[in-house]
Design an enzyme around this catalytic site. Structure first.
Site, mmCIF file in Angstrom:
data_model
loop_
_atom_site.group_PDB
_atom_site.id
_atom_site.type_symbol
_atom_site.label_atom_id
_atom_site.label_comp_id
_atom_site.label_asym_id
_atom_site.label_seq_id
_atom_site.Cartn_x
_atom_site.Cartn_y
_atom_site.Cartn_z
ATOM 1 N N HIS A 239 -4.640 37.105 -16.424
ATOM 2 C CA HIS A 239 -6.134 36.945 -16.322
ATOM 3 C C HIS A 239 -6.554 37.332 -17.566
ATOM 4 C CE1 HIS A 239 -10.252 37.440 -14.463
ATOM 5 N NE2 HIS A 239 -10.140 36.036 -14.965
ATOM 6 N N SER B 90 -9.001 33.000 -11.872
ATOM 7 C CA SER B 90 -9.855 34.421 -11.713
ATOM 8 C C SER B 90 -10.028 34.980 -10.500
ATOM 9 C CB SER B 90 -11.414 33.820 -12.133
ATOM 10 O OG SER B 90 -11.454 33.328 -13.371
ATOM 11 N N ASN C 157 -13.184 41.126 -10.825
ATOM 12 C CA ASN C 157 -14.242 40.172 -10.280
ATOM 13 C C ASN C 157 -14.506 40.639 -8.914
ATOM 14 O OD1 ASN C 157 -14.593 38.173 -12.457
ATOM 15 N ND2 ASN C 157 -12.776 37.000 -11.732
ATOM 16 N N GLU D 277 -5.634 41.017 -16.916
ATOM 17 C CA GLU D 277 -5.151 41.675 -15.494
ATOM 18 C C GLU D 277 -3.960 40.945 -15.480
ATOM 19 O OE1 GLU D 277 -8.645 42.494 -12.492
ATOM 20 O OE2 GLU D 277 -8.800 40.389 -13.231
#
Length: 295
Positions: A151, A130, A202, A163
């Site tokens: 991801h 992450s 994120n 991702e």
């Protein structure tokens, strides 16, 4: 190396390995199995060898109960997944997705091992990290061009986004194969993300989550009030504190620390309250207690 013509797309992946059997690992395994792939999951404890198949079956059962797949499709998916305690049994895999906890040294050691184990020189080694820059994991291997970030988001079977993160060392052919695999084989929506701590999603999400935690910490509002404000006032499907619980507060700390170490911006620093909760075993929904209590 095999030519890009021979590897025209992600359909050349038939045997997939998943290293790790937590929430994300099991979700990735389920997704690949439902896509018709042969999936082998490497677990890292005897307890996981017993519980991981049960969690996979329970997730597929929920899919049947919700009408998202038939009982026959569930049984077929279960039949495509095997579990092992021996990482060496991933040797014949054409794609391996790492999904262990967010610990940089642990992931680097795992990639160094996978590099020695996986036999196909064209195999892709992907990380579901992450927050950790992909190049740091690629550098642990002798084939950094075959390493990239893939991801997924929790819950993996339900959320459409993935991702895809190239490091400065990732081969273009590898990127193209991964894109086709995620989009056409798994049916997900891939987006390119930069190889920096937190990537794209994120980097936007975590300052918001951490700001909400600081509001609780300072006594400005309760978790319930903050979440109500964001769900009913901003039409978010889930408030930031309940989302942090779902992600896992330990994972939230790890991601925040990785982003703070890279950018040194205070908005990325994990608040003391969050660190104390993790130290006290309040890890969120998976532990039954975080900002909320779960049955």
């Amino acid at each position: 190396m095999t030519t890009s013509t021979q590897h025209a797309g992600g359909a050349d992946f038939h045997r997939v390995g998943v290293a790790g059997s937590g929430i994300m690992g099991i979700g990735i395994a389920e997704l690949c199995a439902k896509a018709g792939l042969d999936v082998r999951v490497a677990v890292f404890s005897d307890a996981s060898l017993a519980t991981a198949p049960q969690r996979l079956a329970a997730s597929l059962d929920r899919g049947v109960a919700k009408g998202k797949l038939t009982a026959d499709e569930r049984d077929a998916a279960l039949g495509r997944v095997s579990f092992t305690r021996d990482l060496g049994e991933l040797a014949d895999r054409q794609l391996v997705v790492e999904a262990v906890k967010e610990d940089e040294q642990l992931k680097q050691d795992l990639f160094a091992s996978l590099d020695k184990i996986v036999e196909d020189p064209d195999a892709i080694l992907a990380t579901n990290t992450s927050s950790i820059p992909v190049v740091r994991l690629a550098a642990a291997t002798r084939r950094p061009g075959q390493v990239l970030g893939m991801h997924f988001f929790n819950p993996v079977p339900a959320l459409p986004l993935v991702e895809l993160i190239d490091s400065v060392l990732t081969d273009e052919t590898v990127s193209a194969r991964a894109l086709v695999f995620v989009r056409d084989v798994l049916g997900k929506k891939p987006i390119p993300s930069p190889d920096r701590a937190g990537f794209l999603v994120n980097a936007l999400l975590f300052p918001y989550l951490l700001s909400a935690i600081r509001m609780v910490e300072s006594g400005l509002a309760t978790a319930e009030v903050i979440d109500q404000g964001m769900t009913q006032g901003c039409a978010h499907p889930m408030g930031p504190l309940r989302l942090a619980d779902l992600i896992g507060l330990d994972t939230t700390v790890s991601i925040a620390q990785a982003m703070y170490e890279e950018f040194k911006e205070p908005l990325y620093a994990p608040p003391p309250l969050l660190k104390r909760m993790v130290e006290g075993g309040m890890l969120g929904k998976k532990a039954g207690r975080g900002f909320y209590v779960y049955a």
